[in-house]
Design a protein around this motif. Structure first.
Motif, PDB file in Angstrom:
ATOM      1  N   LEU A  22       3.181   6.396   7.830  1.00  0.00           N
ATOM      2  CA  LEU A  22       2.139   5.629   8.524  1.00  0.00           C
ATOM      3  C   LEU A  22       1.375   4.714   7.569  1.00  0.00           C
ATOM      4  O   LEU A  22       0.729   3.775   8.003  1.00  0.00           O
ATOM      5  CB  LEU A  22       1.150   6.563   9.221  1.00  0.00           C
ATOM      6  CG  LEU A  22       1.584   7.125  10.570  1.00  0.00           C
ATOM      7  CD1 LEU A  22       0.525   8.046  11.114  1.00  0.00           C
ATOM      8  CD2 LEU A  22       1.850   6.004  11.564  1.00  0.00           C
ATOM      9  N   PHE A  23       1.470   4.987   6.273  1.00  0.00           N
ATOM     10  CA  PHE A  23       0.847   4.099   5.291  1.00  0.00           C
ATOM     11  C   PHE A  23       1.381   2.685   5.456  1.00  0.00           C
ATOM     12  O   PHE A  23       0.726   1.723   5.105  1.00  0.00           O
ATOM     13  CB  PHE A  23       1.148   4.580   3.858  1.00  0.00           C
ATOM     14  CG  PHE A  23       0.175   5.591   3.326  1.00  0.00           C
ATOM     15  CD1 PHE A  23      -0.162   6.705   4.067  1.00  0.00           C
ATOM     16  CD2 PHE A  23      -0.398   5.424   2.075  1.00  0.00           C
ATOM     17  CE1 PHE A  23      -1.059   7.644   3.577  1.00  0.00           C
ATOM     18  CE2 PHE A  23      -1.303   6.357   1.566  1.00  0.00           C
ATOM     19  CZ  PHE A  23      -1.630   7.468   2.315  1.00  0.00           C
ATOM     20  N   TYR A  57       0.851  -1.199   0.000  1.00  0.00           N
ATOM     21  CA  TYR A  57       0.000   0.000   0.000  1.00  0.00           C
ATOM     22  C   TYR A  57       0.887   1.249   0.000  1.00  0.00           C
ATOM     23  O   TYR A  57       0.733   2.161  -0.791  1.00  0.00           O
ATOM     24  CB  TYR A  57      -0.864  -0.067   1.255  1.00  0.00           C
ATOM     25  CG  TYR A  57      -1.790   1.084   1.531  1.00  0.00           C
ATOM     26  CD1 TYR A  57      -2.904   1.311   0.732  1.00  0.00           C
ATOM     27  CD2 TYR A  57      -1.592   1.905   2.629  1.00  0.00           C
ATOM     28  CE1 TYR A  57      -3.784   2.338   1.019  1.00  0.00           C
ATOM     29  CE2 TYR A  57      -2.471   2.934   2.928  1.00  0.00           C
ATOM     30  CZ  TYR A  57      -3.562   3.149   2.120  1.00  0.00           C
ATOM     31  OH  TYR A  57      -4.424   4.168   2.421  1.00  0.00           O
ATOM     32  N   ARG A 110       7.546  23.915   8.398  1.00  0.00           N
ATOM     33  CA  ARG A 110       7.301  23.664   6.966  1.00  0.00           C
ATOM     34  C   ARG A 110       5.945  24.155   6.479  1.00  0.00           C
ATOM     35  O   ARG A 110       5.775  24.419   5.285  1.00  0.00           O
ATOM     36  CB  ARG A 110       7.442  22.168   6.668  1.00  0.00           C
ATOM     37  CG  ARG A 110       8.876  21.715   6.501  1.00  0.00           C
ATOM     38  CD  ARG A 110       8.968  20.198   6.357  1.00  0.00           C
ATOM     39  NE  ARG A 110       8.242  19.709   5.209  1.00  0.00           N
ATOM     40  CZ  ARG A 110       7.897  18.426   5.048  1.00  0.00           C
ATOM     41  NH1 ARG A 110       8.213  17.536   5.956  1.00  0.00           N
ATOM     42  NH2 ARG A 110       7.235  18.038   3.989  1.00  0.00           N
ATOM     43  N   SER A 148       9.142  11.467   8.802  1.00  0.00           N
ATOM     44  CA  SER A 148       7.883  11.021   9.395  1.00  0.00           C
ATOM     45  C   SER A 148       6.708  11.925   9.029  1.00  0.00           C
ATOM     46  O   SER A 148       5.568  11.530   9.175  1.00  0.00           O
ATOM     47  CB  SER A 148       8.021  10.964  10.917  1.00  0.00           C
ATOM     48  OG  SER A 148       8.366  12.246  11.393  1.00  0.00           O
ATOM     49  N   ASP A 149       6.992  13.142   8.552  1.00  0.00           N
ATOM     50  CA  ASP A 149       5.892  14.038   8.189  1.00  0.00           C
ATOM     51  C   ASP A 149       5.344  13.771   6.786  1.00  0.00           C
ATOM     52  O   ASP A 149       4.291  14.266   6.440  1.00  0.00           O
ATOM     53  CB  ASP A 149       6.345  15.501   8.256  1.00  0.00           C
ATOM     54  CG  ASP A 149       6.483  15.978   9.689  1.00  0.00           C
ATOM     55  OD1 ASP A 149       5.973  15.265  10.583  1.00  0.00           O
ATOM     56  OD2 ASP A 149       7.094  17.018   9.924  1.00  0.00           O
ATOM     57  N   GLY A 150       6.081  13.003   6.002  1.00  0.00           N
ATOM     58  CA  GLY A 150       5.609  12.708   4.659  1.00  0.00           C
ATOM     59  C   GLY A 150       5.661  13.921   3.748  1.00  0.00           C
ATOM     60  O   GLY A 150       6.339  14.895   4.044  1.00  0.00           O
ATOM     61  N   VAL A 155      10.750   6.741   7.665  1.00  0.00           N
ATOM     62  CA  VAL A 155      10.789   7.716   8.761  1.00  0.00           C
ATOM     63  C   VAL A 155      12.143   8.415   8.795  1.00  0.00           C
ATOM     64  O   VAL A 155      12.259   9.590   9.122  1.00  0.00           O
ATOM     65  CB  VAL A 155      10.484   7.010  10.101  1.00  0.00           C
ATOM     66  CG1 VAL A 155      10.947   7.854  11.270  1.00  0.00           C
ATOM     67  CG2 VAL A 155       8.996   6.742  10.228  1.00  0.00           C
ATOM     68  N   HIS A 168      -1.814  13.800   0.573  1.00  0.00           N
ATOM     69  CA  HIS A 168      -0.636  13.782   1.449  1.00  0.00           C
ATOM     70  C   HIS A 168      -0.329  12.333   1.790  1.00  0.00           C
ATOM     71  O   HIS A 168      -1.231  11.569   2.097  1.00  0.00           O
ATOM     72  CB  HIS A 168      -0.926  14.570   2.722  1.00  0.00           C
ATOM     73  CG  HIS A 168       0.247  14.669   3.646  1.00  0.00           C
ATOM     74  ND1 HIS A 168       1.155  15.699   3.566  1.00  0.00           N
ATOM     75  CD2 HIS A 168       0.667  13.863   4.641  1.00  0.00           C
ATOM     76  CE1 HIS A 168       2.087  15.523   4.484  1.00  0.00           C
ATOM     77  NE2 HIS A 168       1.810  14.424   5.154  1.00  0.00           N
ATOM     78  N   LEU A 182       0.483  19.231   8.089  1.00  0.00           N
ATOM     79  CA  LEU A 182       0.920  19.292   6.694  1.00  0.00           C
ATOM     80  C   LEU A 182      -0.115  18.672   5.771  1.00  0.00           C
ATOM     81  O   LEU A 182      -0.308  19.118   4.643  1.00  0.00           O
ATOM     82  CB  LEU A 182       2.269  18.585   6.528  1.00  0.00           C
ATOM     83  CG  LEU A 182       3.460  19.306   7.153  1.00  0.00           C
ATOM     84  CD1 LEU A 182       4.654  18.382   7.230  1.00  0.00           C
ATOM     85  CD2 LEU A 182       3.802  20.551   6.356  1.00  0.00           C
ATOM     86  N   GLY A 191       2.654  16.091  11.080  1.00  0.00           N
ATOM     87  CA  GLY A 191       2.228  15.363   9.880  1.00  0.00           C
ATOM     88  C   GLY A 191       0.770  15.676   9.561  1.00  0.00           C
ATOM     89  O   GLY A 191       0.409  15.881   8.405  1.00  0.00           O
ATOM     90  N   ALA A 210      10.659  13.515  12.448  1.00  0.00           N
ATOM     91  CA  ALA A 210      10.875  14.885  11.973  1.00  0.00           C
ATOM     92  C   ALA A 210      11.036  15.893  13.113  1.00  0.00           C
ATOM     93  O   ALA A 210      11.939  16.726  13.076  1.00  0.00           O
ATOM     94  CB  ALA A 210       9.727  15.294  11.057  1.00  0.00           C
ATOM     95  N   ASP A 253       2.386   9.712   4.103  1.00  0.00           N
ATOM     96  CA  ASP A 253       3.428   9.656   5.119  1.00  0.00           C
ATOM     97  C   ASP A 253       3.734   8.199   5.446  1.00  0.00           C
ATOM     98  O   ASP A 253       3.017   7.296   5.008  1.00  0.00           O
ATOM     99  CB  ASP A 253       3.029  10.475   6.348  1.00  0.00           C
ATOM    100  CG  ASP A 253       1.760   9.955   6.995  1.00  0.00           C
ATOM    101  OD1 ASP A 253       1.527   8.748   6.974  1.00  0.00           O
ATOM    102  OD2 ASP A 253       0.984  10.774   7.519  1.00  0.00           O
TER     103      ASP A 253
END
Lengths: 331, 434
Positions: free
Chosen positions: A240-241, A67, B145, A140-142, A132, A236, B123, B120, B191, A238
């Motif tokens: 976590l996917f 995924y 960001r 980690s923020d994607g 990450v 978006h 964003l 996250g 991050a 990240d």
């Protein structure tokens, strides 16, 4: 063409028409359903992959791997190479995940049951850990994706949800028709035999290993489609996917649907989304409890999943018809 | 197959109809202003941020609706409109949050959304908020960001981003004239941890050009066990140990480092550490330099508004308010004052979201933590004054903060149009410190 093949394709055609009509209805009434349905289709596609594996007697707890791969492959394609065409991205995501699954599957196809499941979790968590740490692509923020276009057409804001939903609906029907055809084919039916007795299948000259590799690759392709679709819908992506809780949700949907019916997967994904969303709204502090309770109810009363419900109705009708016939013969 | 497909569709339609019936009609009434409040009610960030924030939000909304908040916020609700809040759990990742956000806007028809602790999530939500033209206030998340890499029409952040926290920690060391020859960092491996460490090392390079980094440790997020890292820090014995850890990770680190004597050997500085004071209580180590990501909680200024807020919160929940409830209050008061400003401009009518967004852009208002100014990101990103202190014990053994240094907003935040890292590396150009 085989009669059953024709029937399946016809069913697919009807499903497309109905889903498209429903899309236009929801566009003018309760627009939020379009997004929820698109997301449910994305999840449903991944769960369809798990169901394919379930038919061969295996469950993957790590479908987040494919995924996420699909989402990142297509997402990077969109952000780095500027390709925003949704159908192209779907193909890219699907191929990337299928390729990864094809490479990985020989390593894990020898394992069964919980060992297979845990290995898939391990692999998905490896991907999570790597992403990450990759700060170049957001860590980690994607990262955020550009708006998708459709064969060169950029829908206006009011129609963006609808356009993506229509594409998702078509993809869902094509994917489920194709898997249904595969399930009903000779190769697909062998999987059910593998589920029953692996040793006997080997003695009869078929390869359990090959069936597993094939199924894992199909599940990979479906997972890539789902990931790409959800990436585009959310705008978006990240790491976590690829997290195990995400994979858990796919298993949740697959268990809810059962392995008998293909369309039940999308229905159960939609039910899950609605239950989760409304329980989150009305019980913000205990929504997980409602969700868990719901799954327990399904497991207790419909152990074969929602798909088995229709089978049961069908069987019941057949049994009644037979009883009536016998009665008629008796009198 | 035809049968099953058709049935599944019919069942799907029935399910959808059920869902709609449950959703009910959410027609916005003239005398209520509906907000969605999204924050962690479960998961790792619930205890330290989400739950105190919603406790604070709930309390303030109740007081605002009763008209019991001191001036200049003594009008009922938002400009006379009662506030109705729908709390939503932030747990579950950005995917789920985008969906819940859409549901809040498209299904529940909220007038504005206030929320998001996770960077996250911020964003991910911002582009969606602009797409749906939904007024959105990010109240807590730290990443620079959001407005440095993007620009949004309907998204606002009413709290300073994380650069301020680490710049002010470095400035505090300088202001207290501490000798720093060597320093090390222990930050979570995601991050937030990497960004905080980057800002801190860059600030140190400006203020202490001679100081050397002896260890950069990035244990996994949620690791919980820091024995190895503490051993490494003990071995290196740096003058300063920096950490941006929060929540359970911070508490475990402090509790495990205390018996090992790390606090005797090195000066530990925590960029976001104030929220560990209530849960650790008497176990909180002494002599730790810490910030609260603003002048919040024990670092808050002595103003009538703050005295009222601190006391109201403490009376209600029997614990001091830490950073998260302050930031929630800051967002709510910002929205309130912007709505009232917009109402004044349009002759007392209910303002549209565009009018509110226009009023909030570049807005200034007083919060319990001091003046909030929307100066960055083209008027969408706040800067605020901050403060840093050192932990000590009072006569009862309770933790207090001493040697508090206050920093003006423009001393520790970058000027408009400049990226945080570039600003630090260019030697804090244009910083206005008293």
């Amino acid at each position: 063409m085989h009669a059953s093949t024709k029937r399946t394709c016809l069913a697919g055609l009807i499903a497309v028409i109905l889903l498209v009509l429903a899309g236009f209805v929801f566009q003018h009434w309760q627009t939020w359903i379009l997004f929820t349905a698109t997301k449910a289709i994305g999840y449903g596609l991944v769960a369809l992959g798990i169901i394919t594996l379930m038919r061969g007697g295996l469950v993957s707890f790590g479908q987040g791997l494919v995924y996420c791969t699909g989402a990142y492959a297509s997402g990077l394609m969109a952000t780095r190479l500027g390709v925003t065409d949704a159908p192209v991205l779907l193909v890219v995501g699907m191929l990337a995940s299928a390729l990864l699954a094809l490479i990985v599957s020989p390593l894990i196809a020898r394992y069964r049951g919980i060992f297979f499941a845990m290995l898939t979790v391990a692999l998905s968590m490896v991907l999570y850990g790597v992403l990450v740490k990759m700060n170049a692509i957001g860590g980690s923020d994607g990262f955020t994706l550009p708006e998708p276009t459709f064969l060169g057409w950029q829908p206006s804001v009011d129609y963006a949800d609808l356009a993506l939903y229509l594409l998702a609906a078509v993809v869902a029907v094509v994917a489920s028709t194709a898997t249904r055809l595969y399930y009903d084919s000779m190769a697909g039916l062998v999987a059910l035999a593998v589920r029953e007795n692996e040793l006997r299948v080997e003695y009869l000259g078929s390869s359990v290993f090959k069936v597993t590799v094939r199924h894992f690759t199909i599940a990979g392709a479906l997972g890539g489609l789902g990931g790409t679709l959800n990436g585009m819908a959310l705008g978006h992506i990240d790491p976590l996917f690829s997290f195990w809780t995400t994979s858990g949700e796919f298993v949740f949907i697959a268990v809810l649907a059962g392995y008998i019916s293909v369309s039940a997967v999308f229905l159960s994904a939609m039910i899950l989304e609605l239950v989760r969303s409304f329980s989150n709204l009305y019980f913000p502090e205990t929504w997980q409890l409602i969700l868990g309770g719901f799954l327990i109810v399904v497991i207790v009363f419909l152990p074969g999943g929602i798909g088995s419900f229709w089978e049961r109705v069908k069987e019941g009708r057949a049994a009644r018809a037979q009883a009536e016939q016998e009665e008629g013969a008796g009198s | 197959m035809v049968n099953t497909t058709l049935k599944s569709l019919m069942a799907g339609a029935a399910m959808a109809a059920l869902g709609l019936a449950a959703a009910g009609s959410a027609a916005a009434q003239d005398d209520t202003y509906k907000i969605g409040v999204v924050t962690f009610l479960s998961g790792q960030a619930a205890e330290s941020f989400g739950v105190p924030a919603w406790d604070g939000g709930k309390l303030l909304i109740e007081k605002l609706n009763a008209g019991e908040v001191p001036a200049p916020y003594d009008t009922v609700g938002f400009g006379g409109m009662k506030i109705e809040a729908i709390p939503i759990d932030e747990a579950g990742g950005a995917t789920k949050q985008v969906q819940e956000f859409r549901n809040l806007v498209q299904r529940e028809n909220v007038d504005a959304v206030i929320g998001y602790v996770s960077s996250g999530d911020c964003l991910a939500i911002s582009p969606v908020a602009d797409e749906l033209e939904a007024l959105t206030i990010l109240y807590d998340c730290g990443t620079p960001r959001v407005f440095e890499d993007g620009s949004y029409e309907y998204v606002f952040r009413t709290a300073a981003h994380a650069t301020m926290d680490n710049v002010s920690i470095a400035r505090y060391l300088k202001a207290r004239d501490m000798k720093v020859g060597t320093f090390a960092g222990l930050n979570q491996d995601y991050a937030w941890g990497h960004d905080s460490w980057r800002d801190f090392t860059a600030s140190m390079a400006q203020l202490y050009p001679e100081a050397e980094v002896t260890a950069e440790l990035f244990p996994a997020f949620g690791a919980g066990q820091y024995g190895t890292e503490i051993s490494a820090l003990m071995r290196e014995g740096p003058d300063v140990v920096h950490s941006s850890n929060w929540g359970g990770d911070l508490q475990s680190f402090l509790l495990q480092a205390l018996p090992r004597g790390l606090f005797q050997r090195s000066q530990v500085v925590l960029s976001a550490g104030d929220h560990s004071i209530p849960p650790l209580g008497k176990n909180m180590p002494e002599g730790v330099v810490l910030g609260a990501r603003g002048s919040y909680g024990l670092l808050s200024p002595d103003t009538p508004l703050n005295d009222w807020w601190f006391k109201t919160y403490q009376d209600e929940y029997d614990v001091i308010p830490v950073q998260a409830p302050y930031r929630m209050v800051q967002a709510l008061l910002g929205l309130k004052s912007a709505i009232e400003k917009a109402m004044e401009a349009n002759g007392g009518n209910r303002p549209t979201k565009d009018e509110i967004a226009a009023a909030l852009k570049g807005h200034e208002w007083e919060s319990p933590a001091g003046m909030i100014q929307m100066k960055l990101g083209d008027g969408h990103q706040a800067i605020q004054p901050t403060a840093i202190g050192t932990t000590a014990k009072d006569e009862n053994g309770d933790t207090i903060l001493v040697d508090i240094e206050r920093f003006a907003a423009e001393c520790v935040n970058p000027p408009p149009g400049q990226k945080s890292v570039d600003w630090i590396n260019a030697g804090f150009q244009g910083a206005k410190c008293e």
